[in-house]
Design an enzyme around this catalytic site. Structure first.
Site, PDB file in Angstrom:
ATOM      1  N   ASP A  59      50.468  40.533  37.261  1.00  0.00           N
ATOM      2  CA  ASP A  59      51.760  40.074  36.751  1.00  0.00           C
ATOM      3  C   ASP A  59      52.874  40.782  37.503  1.00  0.00           C
ATOM      4  O   ASP A  59      53.135  41.964  37.276  1.00  0.00           O
ATOM      5  CB  ASP A  59      51.846  40.371  35.245  1.00  0.00           C
ATOM      6  CG  ASP A  59      50.959  39.431  34.446  1.00  0.00           C
ATOM      7  OD1 ASP A  59      51.090  38.212  34.633  1.00  0.00           O
ATOM      8  OD2 ASP A  59      50.132  39.916  33.661  1.00  0.00           O
ATOM      9  N   ASP A 199      47.933  31.968  29.521  1.00  0.00           N
ATOM     10  CA  ASP A 199      48.294  33.364  29.785  1.00  0.00           C
ATOM     11  C   ASP A 199      49.210  33.883  28.687  1.00  0.00           C
ATOM     12  O   ASP A 199      50.349  33.454  28.555  1.00  0.00           O
ATOM     13  CB  ASP A 199      49.008  33.426  31.150  1.00  0.00           C
ATOM     14  CG  ASP A 199      49.385  34.845  31.557  1.00  0.00           C
ATOM     15  OD1 ASP A 199      49.060  35.791  30.817  1.00  0.00           O
ATOM     16  OD2 ASP A 199      49.995  34.995  32.625  1.00  0.00           O
TER      17      ASP A 199
HETATM   18  C1  DX5 Z   1      53.044  38.515  30.417  1.00  0.00           C
HETATM   19  C2  DX5 Z   1      51.911  38.261  31.357  1.00  0.00           C
HETATM   20  C3  DX5 Z   1      50.578  38.207  30.727  1.00  0.00           C
HETATM   21  C4  DX5 Z   1      50.253  39.353  29.813  1.00  0.00           C
HETATM   22  C5  DX5 Z   1      49.116  38.981  28.917  1.00  0.00           C
HETATM   23  O1  DX5 Z   1      54.153  37.777  30.657  1.00  0.00           O
HETATM   24  O2  DX5 Z   1      52.055  37.094  32.114  1.00  0.00           O
HETATM   25  O3  DX5 Z   1      49.582  38.121  31.732  1.00  0.00           O
HETATM   26  O4  DX5 Z   1      49.990  40.522  30.503  1.00  0.00           O
HETATM   27  O5  DX5 Z   1      48.968  39.993  27.984  1.00  0.00           O
HETATM   28  P1  DX5 Z   1      48.286  39.765  26.572  1.00  0.00           P
HETATM   29  O6  DX5 Z   1      46.900  39.261  26.834  1.00  0.00           O
HETATM   30  O7  DX5 Z   1      48.311  41.132  25.987  1.00  0.00           O
HETATM   31  O8  DX5 Z   1      49.122  38.780  25.826  1.00  0.00           O
HETATM   32 ZN    ZN Z   2      50.461  36.513  33.826  1.00  0.00          ZN
END
Ligand code: DX5
Ligand code: ZN
Length: 243
Positions: A59, A199
C-alpha cells in the site's frame, strides 16, 4: 470483447501457479505489509511465504491522496530478498504515473491505480501493461463502476476497496458486497475476465460475503498480522472462510 491481454480468472497468475492449478474455489490471499511489524520485516515476509500467502500487497501512500504516508519502491528489494511471492502494488498517490517506472524496475507484478489520480487513466493502464505488468484499477467506496467502462479491455484486475483508503483495521462497509456483485456483472457483460480483488476489512466473517459476490483475490492486513495465533493461522483461516 477480446482485450489485448484478456485474462481468464482460472488462468490468472502473477506467479507460476494459475487459478486453475490452485483448484476449484481457489482464492488469492494478498497480505498487506502495511500491518506488518516493521522491526522484523524480513522475518514477517518469510513467515508470509511459509504461511501460504499468495501475493505481497504493498500500500503506497503519499500523504496527499490519502491521509497517511507509507513506503515507496525501496521496499521492493527487501520483499525480493525474503520471498519470491508475486508483488501486488496498490498506488494511493496523487501522481501514480511518476512512480510506475520505479515499481516496474523493482519487479512489481501487478500495479493498481485509482481512477481519481490518473489524468489519463487509459494512458496509465497502457504504460503498466507495456512495461510487462498486470494492470488494475482501484475503486473507492464512492467511485462509480462506470469509470471502468472505456478501459475494461485494459484491465487484468479490479480492486474494490472495502473501506476508505489510507488505513488498516477500519472494518468493512457492508454495502461493498453489492458493489462487488455489480462489478462482477459489469465485467461479465463486457466479456472481461478481469479478476476482482477486495481490499479492506476482510475477516473470516466478511470474506465469505465478498467471495459470494464474486471476489477471488483478498487483501488482508490486520486479520493476518494481528491474528493471535500468528501469520500462518491468519492466512489459513481466511482461506478456509471461502469454502
Ligand atoms: C488501506 C489498504 C489496505 C489495508 C487493509 O487503504 O489499501 O490494503 O491495509 O487492511 P485491513 O485488512 O486491516 O483492512
Ligand atoms: Zn491496498
Amino acid at each position: 470483447m477480446q482485450g489485448i491481454l484478456n485474462i481468464n480468472p482460472d488462468q490468472f497468475s502473477l506467479d507460476e501457479t494459475s487459478m486453475a492449478e490452485r483448484g476449484p474455489l481457489s482464492i488469492i490471499i494478498a497480505a498487506s505489509i502495511l500491518s506488518a511489524e516493521f522491526s522484523s520485516l524480513g522475518g514477517q515476509l518469510a513467515a508470509l511465504q511459509q504461511g501460504g500467502a499468495d501475493w505481497i500487497h504493498i500500500d503506497v501512500m503519499d500523504g496527499h491522496y490519502v491521509p497517511n504516508l507509507s513506503f515507496g519502491p525501496f521496499v521492493l528489494p527487501v520483499i525480493k530478498k525474503y520471498t519470491n511471492l508475486a508483488v501486488d502494488v496498490h498506488l494511493m498517490v496523487t501522481n501514480p504515473d511518476e512512480l510506475i517506472p520505479a515499481f516496474v524496475a523493482g519487479g512489481a507484478n501487478l500495479i493498481s491505480v485509482h481512477v481519481e489520480t490518473c489524468r489519463h487513466l487509459y494512458r496509465s493502464l497502457q504504460s503498466i501493461r507495456a512495461a510487462g505488468c498486470k494492470a488494475g484499477v482501484a475503486l473507492n467506496p464512492a467511485t462509480p463502476l462506470e469509470s471502468l467502462r472505456e478501459v475494461v479491455h485494459l484491465l487484468d484486475l479490479v480492486l474494490v476497496l472495502g473501506n476508505n483508503p489510507g488505513f488498516s483495521g477500519q472494518g468493512w462497509i457492508p454495502e461493498m458486497a453489492g458493489k462487488i456483485s455489480r462489478v462482477a456483472q459489469f465485467l461479465q457483460q463486457a466479456g472481461s475476465s478481469a479478476l476482482i480483488q477486495v481490499d479492506g476489512g476482510m475477516t473470516v466473517q466478511t470474506l465469505p460475503e465478498a467471495y459470494r459476490a464474486g471476489a477471488r483475490a483478498f487483501v488482508s492486513g490486520s486479520a493476518i498480522f494481528g491474528h493471535p495465533g500468528g501469520i500462518a493461522q491468519g492466512i489459513l483461516e481466511l482461506r478456509a472462510a471461502a469454502k
